[in-house]
Design a protein around this motif. Structure first.
Motif, PDB file in Angstrom:
ATOM      1  N   GLY A 195      12.220  28.563  65.560  1.00 31.82           N
ATOM      2  CA  GLY A 195      13.415  28.174  65.190  1.00 31.82           C
ATOM      3  C   GLY A 195      13.872  28.869  63.683  1.00 31.82           C
ATOM      4  O   GLY A 195      14.735  28.611  63.247  1.00 31.82           O
ATOM      5  N   ALA A 196      12.959  29.862  63.317  1.00 38.59           N
ATOM      6  CA  ALA A 196      13.524  30.376  61.980  1.00 38.59           C
ATOM      7  C   ALA A 196      14.427  31.739  62.397  1.00 38.59           C
ATOM      8  O   ALA A 196      15.305  32.175  61.397  1.00 38.59           O
ATOM      9  CB  ALA A 196      12.075  31.376  61.510  1.00 38.59           C
ATOM     10  N   SER A 249      17.467  35.342  67.530  1.00 37.77           N
ATOM     11  CA  SER A 249      18.709  35.724  67.341  1.00 37.77           C
ATOM     12  C   SER A 249      18.930  37.118  66.532  1.00 37.77           C
ATOM     13  O   SER A 249      19.708  37.813  66.798  1.00 37.77           O
ATOM     14  CB  SER A 249      19.687  34.753  66.445  1.00 37.77           C
ATOM     15  OG  SER A 249      19.552  33.330  67.227  1.00 37.77           O
ATOM     16  N   GLN A 250      17.984  37.066  65.555  1.00 39.42           N
ATOM     17  CA  GLN A 250      18.188  38.544  64.770  1.00 39.42           C
ATOM     18  C   GLN A 250      17.843  39.660  65.571  1.00 39.42           C
ATOM     19  O   GLN A 250      18.390  40.792  65.388  1.00 39.42           O
ATOM     20  CB  GLN A 250      17.289  38.461  63.408  1.00 39.42           C
ATOM     21  CG  GLN A 250      17.921  37.556  62.390  1.00 39.42           C
ATOM     22  CD  GLN A 250      19.205  38.158  61.791  1.00 39.42           C
ATOM     23  OE1 GLN A 250      19.317  39.397  61.993  1.00 39.42           O
ATOM     24  NE2 GLN A 250      20.119  37.118  61.457  1.00 39.42           N
ATOM     25  N   SER A 274      11.546  30.333  56.873  1.00 40.64           N
ATOM     26  CA  SER A 274      12.257  29.328  56.987  1.00 40.64           C
ATOM     27  C   SER A 274      11.579  27.622  56.630  1.00 40.64           C
ATOM     28  O   SER A 274      10.304  27.794  57.052  1.00 40.64           O
ATOM     29  CB  SER A 274      13.104  29.229  58.172  1.00 40.64           C
ATOM     30  OG  SER A 274      14.190  28.298  58.207  1.00 40.64           O
ATOM     31  N   GLU A 275      12.250  26.921  55.885  1.00 41.22           N
ATOM     32  CA  GLU A 275      11.841  25.702  55.723  1.00 41.22           C
ATOM     33  C   GLU A 275      11.682  24.731  56.750  1.00 41.22           C
ATOM     34  O   GLU A 275      12.228  24.973  57.775  1.00 41.22           O
ATOM     35  CB  GLU A 275      12.436  25.238  54.310  1.00 41.22           C
ATOM     36  CG  GLU A 275      12.555  25.802  53.035  1.00 41.22           C
ATOM     37  CD  GLU A 275      13.332  25.338  52.266  1.00 41.22           C
ATOM     38  OE1 GLU A 275      14.213  24.294  52.348  1.00 41.22           O
ATOM     39  OE2 GLU A 275      13.635  25.835  51.053  1.00 41.22           O
ATOM     40  N   ASP A 276      10.796  23.995  56.878  1.00 41.30           N
ATOM     41  CA  ASP A 276      10.545  23.244  58.138  1.00 41.30           C
ATOM     42  C   ASP A 276      11.831  22.277  58.414  1.00 41.30           C
ATOM     43  O   ASP A 276      12.162  22.088  59.313  1.00 41.30           O
ATOM     44  CB  ASP A 276       9.340  22.101  57.787  1.00 41.30           C
ATOM     45  CG  ASP A 276       8.004  22.778  57.844  1.00 41.30           C
ATOM     46  OD1 ASP A 276       7.876  23.871  58.291  1.00 41.30           O
ATOM     47  OD2 ASP A 276       6.938  22.265  57.699  1.00 41.30           O
ATOM     48  N   GLU A 277      12.227  21.679  57.363  1.00 41.50           N
ATOM     49  CA  GLU A 277      13.676  20.808  57.467  1.00 41.50           C
ATOM     50  C   GLU A 277      14.777  21.641  58.140  1.00 41.50           C
ATOM     51  O   GLU A 277      15.441  21.092  59.056  1.00 41.50           O
ATOM     52  CB  GLU A 277      14.069  20.199  56.078  1.00 41.50           C
ATOM     53  CG  GLU A 277      13.074  19.587  55.090  1.00 41.50           C
ATOM     54  CD  GLU A 277      12.251  20.633  54.414  1.00 41.50           C
ATOM     55  OE1 GLU A 277      12.603  21.091  53.516  1.00 41.50           O
ATOM     56  OE2 GLU A 277      10.925  20.535  54.649  1.00 41.50           O
ATOM     57  N   VAL A 278      14.675  22.929  57.651  1.00 39.94           N
ATOM     58  CA  VAL A 278      16.037  23.829  58.414  1.00 39.94           C
ATOM     59  C   VAL A 278      15.749  24.123  59.836  1.00 39.94           C
ATOM     60  O   VAL A 278      16.557  24.040  60.663  1.00 39.94           O
ATOM     61  CB  VAL A 278      16.002  25.096  57.475  1.00 39.94           C
ATOM     62  CG1 VAL A 278      16.951  25.784  58.162  1.00 39.94           C
ATOM     63  CG2 VAL A 278      16.415  24.841  56.019  1.00 39.94           C
ATOM     64  N   ILE A 279      14.286  24.348  59.916  1.00 44.82           N
ATOM     65  CA  ILE A 279      13.889  24.696  61.422  1.00 44.82           C
ATOM     66  C   ILE A 279      14.342  23.537  62.572  1.00 44.82           C
ATOM     67  O   ILE A 279      14.792  23.620  63.330  1.00 44.82           O
ATOM     68  CB  ILE A 279      12.439  24.874  61.489  1.00 44.82           C
ATOM     69  CG1 ILE A 279      12.355  26.464  60.858  1.00 44.82           C
ATOM     70  CG2 ILE A 279      11.781  24.924  62.814  1.00 44.82           C
ATOM     71  CD1 ILE A 279      10.847  26.674  60.606  1.00 44.82           C
ATOM     72  N   ILE A 280      13.985  22.308  62.011  1.00 44.99           N
ATOM     73  CA  ILE A 280      13.994  21.088  62.728  1.00 44.99           C
ATOM     74  C   ILE A 280      15.417  20.902  62.820  1.00 44.99           C
ATOM     75  O   ILE A 280      15.993  20.467  64.038  1.00 44.99           O
ATOM     76  CB  ILE A 280      13.520  19.775  61.925  1.00 44.99           C
ATOM     77  CG1 ILE A 280      11.789  19.787  61.887  1.00 44.99           C
ATOM     78  CG2 ILE A 280      13.565  18.486  62.524  1.00 44.99           C
ATOM     79  CD1 ILE A 280      11.116  18.782  60.969  1.00 44.99           C
ATOM     80  N   ARG A 281      16.219  21.019  61.897  1.00 45.16           N
ATOM     81  CA  ARG A 281      17.667  20.732  62.014  1.00 45.16           C
ATOM     82  C   ARG A 281      18.299  21.639  63.226  1.00 45.16           C
ATOM     83  O   ARG A 281      19.200  21.297  64.018  1.00 45.16           O
ATOM     84  CB  ARG A 281      18.646  21.035  60.693  1.00 45.16           C
ATOM     85  CG  ARG A 281      20.029  20.441  60.668  1.00 45.16           C
ATOM     86  CD  ARG A 281      20.530  20.214  59.384  1.00 45.16           C
ATOM     87  NE  ARG A 281      20.500  21.545  58.740  1.00 45.16           N
ATOM     88  CZ  ARG A 281      19.686  21.858  57.607  1.00 45.16           C
ATOM     89  NH1 ARG A 281      18.925  20.870  57.168  1.00 45.16           N
ATOM     90  NH2 ARG A 281      20.021  22.970  56.931  1.00 45.16           N
TER      91      ARG A 281
END
Length: 217
Positions: free
Chosen positions: A12-13, A17-18, A117-124
């Motif tokens: 999820g980081a 895509s990159q 990437s932060e866990d919260e960002v990944i989960i979202r």
């Protein structure tokens, strides 16, 4: 730009895509182990049949099977001018195998990009993903929504959330990553190849950042 690189980072980081964007910009192949597994399993190759025994039971595919797929992929001619490895290696043991194989081929890795990437960002990011069950197109309820809510733009099918995109599954995947794959960061730091890239930003910003890093290298 002829570059041989590895993308690391938690699920999820934004590695995939990159990798796709950069592979297109640099005109080099994006080698995804996920794609390799799907190809071999779909086509019932010897390696695919072996891998399916483990995936069907929810077990990790042994290194010798995964390494075999990677070795076969590197026999193809398109890797000679550079490549992006995404999803491999996952362990220091696989990294050692890869290093030995690429040294034999005289194609050593130039750089290892660690997308953080932060866990919260990944989960979202992951819980917002929606997939078309017909054509496989992927959308996001916030970042890349379909024109009509929950309907695929291409074929009108109702979008679904994959089971492995649930919050519970993501937390488990992050736990596995931190336990098994995170040691790779220490491994590649020691080699001097690792460069951290902030994956919490927009795709385009990250792409430009990576291109600048590659130019400096």
């Amino acid at each position: 730009m002829k570059t041989r690189m590895i993308f690391l980072g938690p699920p999820g980081a934004g590695k995939g895509s990159q990798a796709k964007i950069l592979a297109n910009k640099l005109n080099i192949p994006h080698i995804s182990t996920g794609d390799m597994f799907r190809y071999h399993i779909k086509n019932n190759t010897k390696l695919g049949i072996e891998a399916k025994k483990y995936t069907d039971q929810g077990q990790l595919v042994p290194d010798e099977v995964t390494n075999g797929m990677v070795k076969e992929r590197f026999n193809e001619s398109d890797v000679k001018d550079g490549f992006i490895l995404d999803g491999y290696p996952r362990t220091p043991e696989q990294a050692l195998y890869l290093e030995s194989m690429l040294n034999e081929l005289k194609m050593p890795i130039d750089i290892v990009l660690n997308i953080t990437s932060e866990d919260e960002v990944i989960i979202r990011r992951i819980t917002g993903r929606r997939t078309c069950p017909v054509c496989g197109s992927i959308y996001h309820i916030d970042n890349f929504p379909p024109k009509v809510p929950n309907i695929c733009d291409k074929d009108g099918a109702t979008l679904v959330q994959r089971k492995d995109d649930s919050k519970e599954t993501i937390m488990k995947r992050l736990e596995v990553y931190n336990k098994e794959t995170y040691p790779l960061i220490a491994y590649y730091t020691q080699t001097g190849l690792l460069v951290d890239v902030d994956g919490n930003r927009d795709l385009e910003v990250i792409t430009n950042d990576v291109l600048e890093i590659l130019e400096q290298k």
